[in-house]
Design a protein around this motif. Structure first.
Motif, PDB file in Angstrom:
ATOM      1  N   ALA A 124       5.472   1.894  -3.220  1.00  0.00           N
ATOM      2  CA  ALA A 124       4.332   1.940  -2.308  1.00  0.00           C
ATOM      3  C   ALA A 124       4.376   0.781  -1.323  1.00  0.00           C
ATOM      4  O   ALA A 124       4.103   0.950  -0.125  1.00  0.00           O
ATOM      5  N   GLY A 127       6.862   1.440   1.329  1.00  0.00           N
ATOM      6  CA  GLY A 127       6.340   2.412   2.279  1.00  0.00           C
ATOM      7  C   GLY A 127       5.388   1.790   3.276  1.00  0.00           C
ATOM      8  O   GLY A 127       5.463   2.054   4.492  1.00  0.00           O
ATOM      9  N   ARG A 128       4.476   0.954   2.792  1.00  0.00           N
ATOM     10  CA  ARG A 128       3.538   0.282   3.700  1.00  0.00           C
ATOM     11  C   ARG A 128       4.281  -0.660   4.647  1.00  0.00           C
ATOM     12  O   ARG A 128       3.919  -0.787   5.829  1.00  0.00           O
ATOM     13  N   GLU A 131       5.924   1.383   7.396  1.00  0.00           N
ATOM     14  CA  GLU A 131       4.908   1.828   8.359  1.00  0.00           C
ATOM     15  C   GLU A 131       4.541   0.702   9.323  1.00  0.00           C
ATOM     16  O   GLU A 131       4.447   0.909  10.538  1.00  0.00           O
ATOM     17  N   LEU A 230      -2.291  -1.420  -0.293  1.00  0.00           N
ATOM     18  CA  LEU A 230      -1.672  -0.256  -0.935  1.00  0.00           C
ATOM     19  C   LEU A 230      -2.537   0.985  -0.813  1.00  0.00           C
ATOM     20  O   LEU A 230      -2.050   2.086  -0.565  1.00  0.00           O
ATOM     21  N   HIS A 233      -2.125   5.284  -1.702  1.00  0.00           N
ATOM     22  CA  HIS A 233      -0.744   5.745  -1.626  1.00  0.00           C
ATOM     23  C   HIS A 233      -0.457   6.651  -2.823  1.00  0.00           C
ATOM     24  O   HIS A 233      -0.908   6.396  -3.937  1.00  0.00           O
ATOM     25  N   GLU A 234       0.310   7.707  -2.583  1.00  0.00           N
ATOM     26  CA  GLU A 234       0.582   8.658  -3.664  1.00  0.00           C
ATOM     27  C   GLU A 234       1.248   7.982  -4.863  1.00  0.00           C
ATOM     28  O   GLU A 234       0.963   8.335  -6.011  1.00  0.00           O
TER      29      GLU A 234
END
Length: 251
Positions: A124, A127-128, A131, A230, A233-234
């Motif tokens: 996660a 991913g952040r 982005e 976070l 987030h999936e």
């Protein structure tokens, strides 16, 4: 807005013929007076419920927002798995939540461990970070400061360092753990030390679940790139369910 969270179930349907009271999941957040932070917690819990619609999922807070753990437990009966929405083991997990459970003998509770450290959190965070760096082309790519809430407890600091190692292995870049409170370097100091060592591009990854006091403090660390918390987030939602499954398996 008041910042309170209604103590109502998000998902109710039992699965595979099991009694509904054996499927309850009480997610316990830290709590914040920041309504945006509580909205993120509700979004995260809603995502958990969406991934496992047969589970009765509810949200409670250890402080600063409603419903409290005590109030939420007062609305439950039978078997409950309590999953702390906390990134590390600290006072709330060692004292506040167990004390509330001791005062609720009408539930048979199993307390899951903290969410971190875990590879899903590193996923996660990566991913952040991707982005945030995509929003500022050319500003990222250097070392990362992992801005956690912070603690004076060695075990909590070691857990943050473990997450930093997991994130570093995932993104192939140095990751420096830092805390906004407690002992150890602050994010601002970590950024400054990296710049002094010759790193012009330093990213700050907020190792926090949602908006609030610590998230605002991390924004002042001075990095070239700042990630969002976070949030829902999936991977975080999947980790909540992993902790739930692990604790439920001890029944």
């Amino acid at each position: 807005m008041s910042g309170t969270v209604a103590a109502v179930p998000i998902g109710r349907a039992p699965a595979r013929g099991l009694p509904a009271n054996r499927l309850q999941l009480l997610a316990v957040a830290h709590g914040t007076r920041d309504e945006r932070g509580m909205a993120v917690m509700r979004e995260l819990v809603g995502r958990v419920a969406g991934l496992r619609p047969e589970v009765d999922v509810r949200l409670a807070c250890v402080g600063l927002a409603a419903p409290s753990v005590t109030d939420a437990l007062g609305r439950l009966r039978g078997d409950v798995v309590v999953v702390p929405l906390l990134l590390g083991t600290g006072y709330h997990l060692r004292h506040d939540i167990p004390r509330a459970l001791e005062q609720a003998p009408w539930v048979r509770a199993r307390l899951a461990p903290a969410l971190g450290p875990d590879p899903l959190l590193a996923h996660a965070l990566a991913g952040r970070l991707a982005e945030a760096e995509a929003r500022r082309p050319g500003a990222g790519g250097g070392p990362v400061v992992l801005a956690a809430a912070g603690s004076a407890e060695p075990a909590a600091q070691a857990a943050v360092a473990g997450t930093a190692d997991l994130l570093s292995a995932r993104i192939g870049r140095p990751v420096v753990p830092a805390g906004l409170a407690g002992s150890g370097p602050t994010p601002a100091r970590a950024v400054a030390e990296l710049r002094a060592a010759g790193h012009e591009r330093v990213s700050v990854a907020r190792y926090l679940l949602g908006p609030g006091h610590f998230a605002r403090a991390a924004a002042g660390a001075g990095g070239c790139v700042l990630t969002e918390p976070l949030g829902a987030h999936e991977a975080v939602a999947r980790l909540v369910l992993r902790r739930y499954d692990e604790a439920a398996a001890t029944a």
